[in-house]
Design an enzyme around this catalytic site. Sequence first.
Site, mmCIF file in Angstrom:
data_model
loop_
_atom_site.group_PDB
_atom_site.id
_atom_site.type_symbol
_atom_site.label_atom_id
_atom_site.label_comp_id
_atom_site.label_asym_id
_atom_site.label_seq_id
_atom_site.Cartn_x
_atom_site.Cartn_y
_atom_site.Cartn_z
ATOM 1 N N LYS A 17 6.080 2.885 13.059
ATOM 2 C CA LYS A 17 7.728 2.084 12.043
ATOM 3 C C LYS A 17 8.219 3.757 11.646
ATOM 4 C CE LYS A 17 6.189 1.577 8.468
ATOM 5 N NZ LYS A 17 6.863 2.050 7.135
ATOM 6 N N PRO A 101 0.424 11.122 12.914
ATOM 7 C CA PRO A 101 -0.371 11.188 11.436
ATOM 8 C C PRO A 101 -0.703 10.553 10.606
ATOM 9 C CG PRO A 101 1.959 11.513 11.531
ATOM 10 C CD PRO A 101 1.680 11.384 12.670
ATOM 11 N N ALA A 103 -1.408 8.936 6.402
ATOM 12 C CA ALA A 103 -1.146 8.769 5.247
ATOM 13 C C ALA A 103 1.131 9.651 5.144
ATOM 14 C CB ALA A 103 -1.999 10.180 3.921
ATOM 15 N N ALA A 104 0.857 8.865 6.252
ATOM 16 C CA ALA A 104 2.427 9.680 6.256
ATOM 17 C C ALA A 104 3.592 8.321 6.430
ATOM 18 C CB ALA A 104 2.760 9.584 8.070
ATOM 19 N N GLY A 105 3.414 6.892 5.755
ATOM 20 C CA GLY A 105 4.489 6.170 5.824
ATOM 21 C C GLY A 105 5.742 5.846 7.528
ATOM 22 N N ALA A 107 3.324 3.918 9.004
ATOM 23 C CA ALA A 107 1.830 2.516 9.252
ATOM 24 C C ALA A 107 1.394 2.509 9.819
ATOM 25 C CB ALA A 107 2.951 1.322 9.524
ATOM 26 N N GLY A 108 0.328 4.192 10.534
ATOM 27 C CA GLY A 108 -0.589 4.485 11.870
ATOM 28 C C GLY A 108 -1.740 3.559 11.612
ATOM 29 N N GLY A 109 -2.089 3.598 10.739
ATOM 30 C CA GLY A 109 -3.053 2.591 10.249
ATOM 31 C C GLY A 109 -2.723 1.184 10.663
ATOM 32 N N SER A 110 -1.811 0.677 10.546
ATOM 33 C CA SER A 110 -0.803 -0.779 10.125
ATOM 34 C C SER A 110 -1.253 -1.152 11.350
ATOM 35 C CB SER A 110 -0.529 -1.433 9.177
ATOM 36 O OG SER A 110 -0.285 -0.798 8.249
ATOM 37 N N ASP A 143 1.604 -4.170 6.001
ATOM 38 C CA ASP A 143 2.889 -3.654 7.407
ATOM 39 C C ASP A 143 2.244 -4.296 8.528
ATOM 40 O OD1 ASP A 143 4.630 -1.781 5.996
ATOM 41 O OD2 ASP A 143 3.633 0.172 6.111
HETATM 42 O O1 C5P Z 1 -0.536 -3.489 1.669
HETATM 43 P P1 C5P Z 1 -1.298 -2.698 1.235
HETATM 44 O O2 C5P Z 1 -2.950 -2.281 1.926
HETATM 45 O O3 C5P Z 1 -0.494 -1.917 3.249
HETATM 46 O O4 C5P Z 1 -0.622 -1.292 0.429
HETATM 47 C C1 C5P Z 1 -1.304 -0.921 -0.053
HETATM 48 C C2 C5P Z 1 -0.662 -0.460 -1.655
HETATM 49 O O5 C5P Z 1 0.782 -0.331 -1.475
HETATM 50 C C3 C5P Z 1 -0.851 -1.988 -2.513
HETATM 51 O O6 C5P Z 1 -2.562 -2.100 -2.941
HETATM 52 C C4 C5P Z 1 -0.525 -1.922 -3.478
HETATM 53 O O7 C5P Z 1 -0.909 -0.982 -4.324
HETATM 54 C C5 C5P Z 1 1.642 -1.230 -2.887
HETATM 55 N N1 C5P Z 1 2.423 -2.377 -2.542
HETATM 56 C C6 C5P Z 1 2.978 -2.878 -3.191
HETATM 57 N N2 C5P Z 1 3.930 -3.493 -2.673
HETATM 58 C C7 C5P Z 1 4.273 -4.125 -1.126
HETATM 59 C C8 C5P Z 1 3.262 -2.860 -0.188
HETATM 60 C C9 C5P Z 1 2.322 -2.952 -0.894
HETATM 61 O O8 C5P Z 1 2.675 -2.898 -4.444
HETATM 62 N N3 C5P Z 1 5.036 -4.847 -0.824
#
Ligand code: C5P
Length: 302
Positions: A17, A101, A103-105, A107-110, A143
């Site tokens: 995404k 990739p 850690a790329a923003g 949402a690959g893991g999600s 995500d």
């Molecule tokens: O939910 P997820 O595991 O993807 O979030 C990773 C980290 O990003 C959370 O531990 C939190 O520090 C931060 N986060 C946040 N607010 C969000 C989503 C993520 O602070 N709405």
Amino acid sequence: MRFFEQNTGVAVVAPAKVNLFLELLGKRPDGYHELASLMVGLTLADRLTFSPRHDGEVRLSADYPGLTIGPDNLIVKAAEALRRRFGATHGADIRLAKRIPIAAGLAGGSTDAAAALVGLSRLWKLRPARDDLLTLAAELGSDVAFFFALPAAWCTGRGEIVEPLTPSRALDVVLVFPPIGCSTASVYRNVVVPPRPHAGGDARAAFLAGDVDGLSRSLFNRLEAAAETVAPELRRWREAIERVAPLGCRMSGSGSTLFALARSRVEAAALARTLSTHPDLAGCRVAAVRTLIDNRSRRPWT
Ligand code: C5P
């Protein structure tokens, strides 16, 4: 997100995404941030296959060096969550062809976690209600639920409250992958919640109308400044892209991927060529992709 029955099990295409708009509305007592985001799926996708195992074990293998395939992997967590929720004792071999990739923003893991919920439900014939899947998705990560609202959604809450949107056209997007990843948690630790948040109405309206120029003017990401504090090179790369991309450049999610919209496939291909040889972007990878317009993925491996 769609699955495909195969002789040996089930295959799922798991799209990436991009965030076309992302604003923070406040910090919550649980430490998360309340946000509003316009998310859209991309043709860039991982592929997962699921086949039965008769010893009750869940085993993951991946073609991506350095990726953790143990209990910390979100796919394995999704499998365990599904087994707990339904009291299931089935096993599975899961193979991940990783193209997004990490850690790329993007949402690959999600998306892999969402694909695991879909693929294993099918493989194990669990027939979960949609609400059960959305609850498990929200527990796995902020995500994950979005991938049950493809191709696009307006996301609120932590990101897990999804309002599906129907795009009027596919958008051409050039992605630039820097040689570094961003930790979502460290980016959020550096974020400043604005006293008066931007409303995303313009971005949403332009997206729904397929108005690329209007959308490019309303692209926004509150996490960009925080990511540039954590990884200052991101700013240099973003500015290099902005100098050559006709419609500007933004970061996706908590980074590190940077993206530029294009008005056509031809413009996207030309921009991708320019960026892939740009001296200020040495070490970055570039890909021209499109946004999804429906929730049907292409059949994998065909
Ligand atoms: O939910 P997820 O595991 O993807 O979030 C990773 C980290 O990003 C959370 O531990 C939190 O520090 C931060 N986060 C946040 N607010 C969000 C989503 C993520 O602070 N709405």
